[in-house]
Design a protein around this motif. Structure first.
Motif, PDB file in Angstrom:
ATOM      1  N   ALA A  47     -12.351  -3.997 -13.237  1.00  0.00           N
ATOM      2  CA  ALA A  47     -12.282  -2.398 -12.384  1.00  0.00           C
ATOM      3  C   ALA A  47     -10.948  -2.108 -12.048  1.00  0.00           C
ATOM      4  O   ALA A  47     -10.658  -0.775 -11.979  1.00  0.00           O
ATOM      5  N   ALA A  48     -10.111  -3.157 -11.501  1.00  0.00           N
ATOM      6  CA  ALA A  48      -8.688  -2.783 -11.387  1.00  0.00           C
ATOM      7  C   ALA A  48      -8.121  -2.211 -12.417  1.00  0.00           C
ATOM      8  O   ALA A  48      -7.175  -1.365 -12.172  1.00  0.00           O
ATOM      9  N   ALA A  49      -8.281  -2.892 -13.606  1.00  0.00           N
ATOM     10  CA  ALA A  49      -7.745  -2.564 -14.760  1.00  0.00           C
ATOM     11  C   ALA A  49      -7.998  -1.024 -15.125  1.00  0.00           C
ATOM     12  O   ALA A  49      -7.031  -0.338 -15.567  1.00  0.00           O
ATOM     13  N   VAL A  50      -9.303  -0.682 -14.891  1.00  0.00           N
ATOM     14  CA  VAL A  50      -9.694   0.603 -15.435  1.00  0.00           C
ATOM     15  C   VAL A  50      -9.143   1.672 -14.510  1.00  0.00           C
ATOM     16  O   VAL A  50      -8.472   2.607 -14.975  1.00  0.00           O
ATOM     17  N   LEU A  51      -9.015   1.343 -13.271  1.00  0.00           N
ATOM     18  CA  LEU A  51      -8.728   2.108 -12.229  1.00  0.00           C
ATOM     19  C   LEU A  51      -7.030   2.513 -12.408  1.00  0.00           C
ATOM     20  O   LEU A  51      -6.602   3.473 -12.264  1.00  0.00           O
ATOM     21  N   ALA A  52      -6.456   1.367 -12.680  1.00  0.00           N
ATOM     22  CA  ALA A  52      -4.985   1.341 -12.756  1.00  0.00           C
ATOM     23  C   ALA A  52      -4.572   2.309 -14.024  1.00  0.00           C
ATOM     24  O   ALA A  52      -3.802   2.967 -14.092  1.00  0.00           O
ATOM     25  N   THR A  75       0.837  -1.126   0.033  1.00  0.00           N
ATOM     26  CA  THR A  75       0.085   0.034  -0.041  1.00  0.00           C
ATOM     27  C   THR A  75       0.861   1.204  -0.235  1.00  0.00           C
ATOM     28  O   THR A  75       0.480   2.331  -0.319  1.00  0.00           O
ATOM     29  N   SER A  76       2.088   1.125   0.430  1.00  0.00           N
ATOM     30  CA  SER A  76       2.836   2.419   0.516  1.00  0.00           C
ATOM     31  C   SER A  76       3.032   3.126  -0.610  1.00  0.00           C
ATOM     32  O   SER A  76       3.101   4.543  -0.436  1.00  0.00           O
ATOM     33  N   PRO A  77       3.239   2.589  -1.773  1.00  0.00           N
ATOM     34  CA  PRO A  77       3.395   3.614  -2.922  1.00  0.00           C
ATOM     35  C   PRO A  77       2.289   4.544  -3.357  1.00  0.00           C
ATOM     36  O   PRO A  77       2.229   5.545  -3.708  1.00  0.00           O
ATOM     37  N   ALA A  78       0.959   3.870  -2.526  1.00  0.00           N
ATOM     38  CA  ALA A  78      -0.128   4.825  -2.905  1.00  0.00           C
ATOM     39  C   ALA A  78      -0.413   5.932  -1.792  1.00  0.00           C
ATOM     40  O   ALA A  78      -1.171   6.810  -1.875  1.00  0.00           O
ATOM     41  N   LEU A  79       0.259   5.624  -0.644  1.00  0.00           N
ATOM     42  CA  LEU A  79       0.235   6.425   0.441  1.00  0.00           C
ATOM     43  C   LEU A  79       1.266   7.642   0.568  1.00  0.00           C
ATOM     44  O   LEU A  79       0.825   8.489   1.159  1.00  0.00           O
ATOM     45  N   VAL A  80       2.481   7.288   0.041  1.00  0.00           N
ATOM     46  CA  VAL A  80       3.472   8.238   0.338  1.00  0.00           C
ATOM     47  C   VAL A  80       3.142   9.136  -1.036  1.00  0.00           C
ATOM     48  O   VAL A  80       2.713   8.968  -1.895  1.00  0.00           O
ATOM     49  N   PRO A  81       3.468  10.638  -0.493  1.00  0.00           N
ATOM     50  CA  PRO A  81       3.417  11.658  -1.570  1.00  0.00           C
ATOM     51  C   PRO A  81       4.085  11.162  -2.993  1.00  0.00           C
ATOM     52  O   PRO A  81       5.276  10.819  -2.778  1.00  0.00           O
ATOM     53  N   GLY A  82       3.434  11.550  -3.987  1.00  0.00           N
ATOM     54  CA  GLY A  82       4.101  11.207  -5.217  1.00  0.00           C
ATOM     55  C   GLY A  82       5.509  11.967  -5.514  1.00  0.00           C
ATOM     56  O   GLY A  82       6.419  11.203  -5.948  1.00  0.00           O
ATOM     57  N   LEU A  83       5.494  12.945  -4.807  1.00  0.00           N
ATOM     58  CA  LEU A  83       6.862  13.539  -5.143  1.00  0.00           C
ATOM     59  C   LEU A  83       7.956  13.017  -4.498  1.00  0.00           C
ATOM     60  O   LEU A  83       9.064  12.869  -5.138  1.00  0.00           O
ATOM     61  N   VAL A  84       7.939  12.403  -3.349  1.00  0.00           N
ATOM     62  CA  VAL A  84       8.682  11.609  -2.666  1.00  0.00           C
ATOM     63  C   VAL A  84       9.004  10.304  -3.279  1.00  0.00           C
ATOM     64  O   VAL A  84      10.242  10.097  -3.456  1.00  0.00           O
ATOM     65  N   VAL A  85       8.013   9.716  -3.878  1.00  0.00           N
ATOM     66  CA  VAL A  85       8.344   8.465  -4.819  1.00  0.00           C
ATOM     67  C   VAL A  85       8.958   8.826  -5.916  1.00  0.00           C
ATOM     68  O   VAL A  85       9.883   8.059  -6.003  1.00  0.00           O
ATOM     69  N   HIS A 115       5.563   3.171 -13.047  1.00  0.00           N
ATOM     70  CA  HIS A 115       4.161   3.290 -13.099  1.00  0.00           C
ATOM     71  C   HIS A 115       3.546   1.713 -12.498  1.00  0.00           C
ATOM     72  O   HIS A 115       2.671   1.815 -12.082  1.00  0.00           O
ATOM     73  N   THR A 116       4.122   0.837 -13.001  1.00  0.00           N
ATOM     74  CA  THR A 116       3.804  -0.681 -12.497  1.00  0.00           C
ATOM     75  C   THR A 116       3.652  -0.701 -10.870  1.00  0.00           C
ATOM     76  O   THR A 116       2.985  -0.923 -10.465  1.00  0.00           O
ATOM     77  N   ALA A 117       4.717  -0.113 -10.294  1.00  0.00           N
ATOM     78  CA  ALA A 117       4.792  -0.172  -8.791  1.00  0.00           C
ATOM     79  C   ALA A 117       3.896   0.563  -8.259  1.00  0.00           C
ATOM     80  O   ALA A 117       3.318   0.445  -7.126  1.00  0.00           O
ATOM     81  N   LEU A 118       3.350   1.730  -8.869  1.00  0.00           N
ATOM     82  CA  LEU A 118       2.599   2.629  -8.306  1.00  0.00           C
ATOM     83  C   LEU A 118       0.933   1.824  -8.697  1.00  0.00           C
ATOM     84  O   LEU A 118       0.010   2.250  -7.796  1.00  0.00           O
ATOM     85  N   LEU A 119       0.818   1.066  -9.361  1.00  0.00           N
ATOM     86  CA  LEU A 119      -0.645   0.514  -9.683  1.00  0.00           C
ATOM     87  C   LEU A 119      -0.759  -0.749  -9.156  1.00  0.00           C
ATOM     88  O   LEU A 119      -1.943  -0.934  -8.919  1.00  0.00           O
ATOM     89  N   ILE A 120       0.316  -1.458  -8.840  1.00  0.00           N
ATOM     90  CA  ILE A 120       0.033  -2.607  -7.914  1.00  0.00           C
ATOM     91  C   ILE A 120      -0.788  -2.405  -6.650  1.00  0.00           C
ATOM     92  O   ILE A 120      -1.526  -3.490  -6.558  1.00  0.00           O
ATOM     93  N   PRO A 121      -0.810  -1.379  -6.027  1.00  0.00           N
ATOM     94  CA  PRO A 121      -1.494  -1.314  -4.854  1.00  0.00           C
ATOM     95  C   PRO A 121      -3.125  -1.328  -4.978  1.00  0.00           C
ATOM     96  O   PRO A 121      -3.798  -1.665  -4.256  1.00  0.00           O
TER      97      PRO A 121
END
Length: 258
Positions: free
Chosen positions: A187-192, A102-112, A135-141
């Motif tokens: 749904a996961a594919a569309v959101l990703a 979950t961390s890639p989705a919680l940490v601010p994008g600039l930090v990531v 992008h793949t790392a960001l979408l997995i969560p």
């Protein structure tokens, strides 16, 4: 009567707050002035034509489209098995694994973005590959969260019945589990895909010469131009996103999984 008006007023103000900026952009896109202005004093569709004449928009749109599709497929390939493992097996440290995912989705994008930039500077590699991995790392969560919800709503007895009848766990997953969670996977594919296509913070750090996503090209364009072209492109993207979601909602009922 008066008691019912207050909630309606709050609802109206909330909708105005959410939709208002989009209406401003939409109306400004049809302005006739050479500079972005609201409200416009004239009507013109020339800026929509200019959008397709800007080469950086065309090339970056293709880049964003291919990047979003590829990253979504990779995230599904990695995220669906992870969601299955988390819901069907008692894994040691499952809570820690979920936190890490979950961390890639919680940490601010600039930090990531800064962290990934430092990593890829040390590792090296093509710019597009760096963007794809990021992008793949960001979408997995997002994939794991949506697919996990679908699996939790699916009774495990269905899979156990297939296994008891002689199917291997892989066969049961392929022929029983996947068909029953296809709506959640879609749904996961569309959101990703939408998340990848609209990604700015991470892409800002990782784009390089010859490779740029559409949001970054839009930011660069606005540094040197302030005409309604950017509003016209934004309008087209809004229409594209809404149509994309509505089509999948009509076909698969995505609101049940998101």
């Amino acid at each position: 009567m008066n008691e019912g008006r207050f909630p309606k007023l709050i609802l109206f103000l909330t909708l105005l707050f959410l939709v208002g900026p989009f209406l401003v952009v939409f109306i400004a896109a049809f302005g006739a002035e050479p500079t972005l202005k609201f409200p416009p004093s004239g009507f013109s569709t020339q800026w929509f034509t200019k959008v397709f004449g800007v080469e950086s928009f065309r090339t970056s749109f293709v880049t964003s489209l291919l990047l979003g599709l590829t990253a979504t497929l990779l995230a599904l390939g990695l995220g669906v098995p992870v969601a299955y493992a988390l819901t069907r097996f008692r894994l040691p440290g499952a809570a820690l694994i979920q936190t890490v995912l979950t961390s890639p989705a919680l940490v601010p994008g600039l930090v990531v973005g800064l962290a990934l930039l430092q990593y890829f500077v040390n590792v090296g590699g093509p710019v597009y590959t760096s963007l794809l991995v990021a992008h793949t790392a960001l979408l997995i969560p997002y994939v794991v969260r949506v697919v996990t919800t679908s699996l939790m709503n699916l009774r495990p007895e269905i899979e156990e019945a297939a296994i008891s009848l002689g199917a291997s766990r892989l066969t049961a997953f392929r022929r029983v589990i996947l068909p029953n969670i296809r709506g959640g996977v879609a749904a996961a594919a569309v959101l990703a895909f939408i998340t990848s296509f609209d990604q700015v913070a991470v892409s800002l750090f990782l784009t390089g010469p010859g490779v740029s996503t559409l949001p970054i090209s839009m930011l660069t364009f606005m540094e040197y131009n302030y005409d309604p072209t950017i509003a016209a492109l934004s309008t087209l993207l809004i229409v594209f996103s809404i149509a994309f979601v509505l089509i999948f909602e009509r076909l698969l009922g995505l609101s049940r999984y998101m």
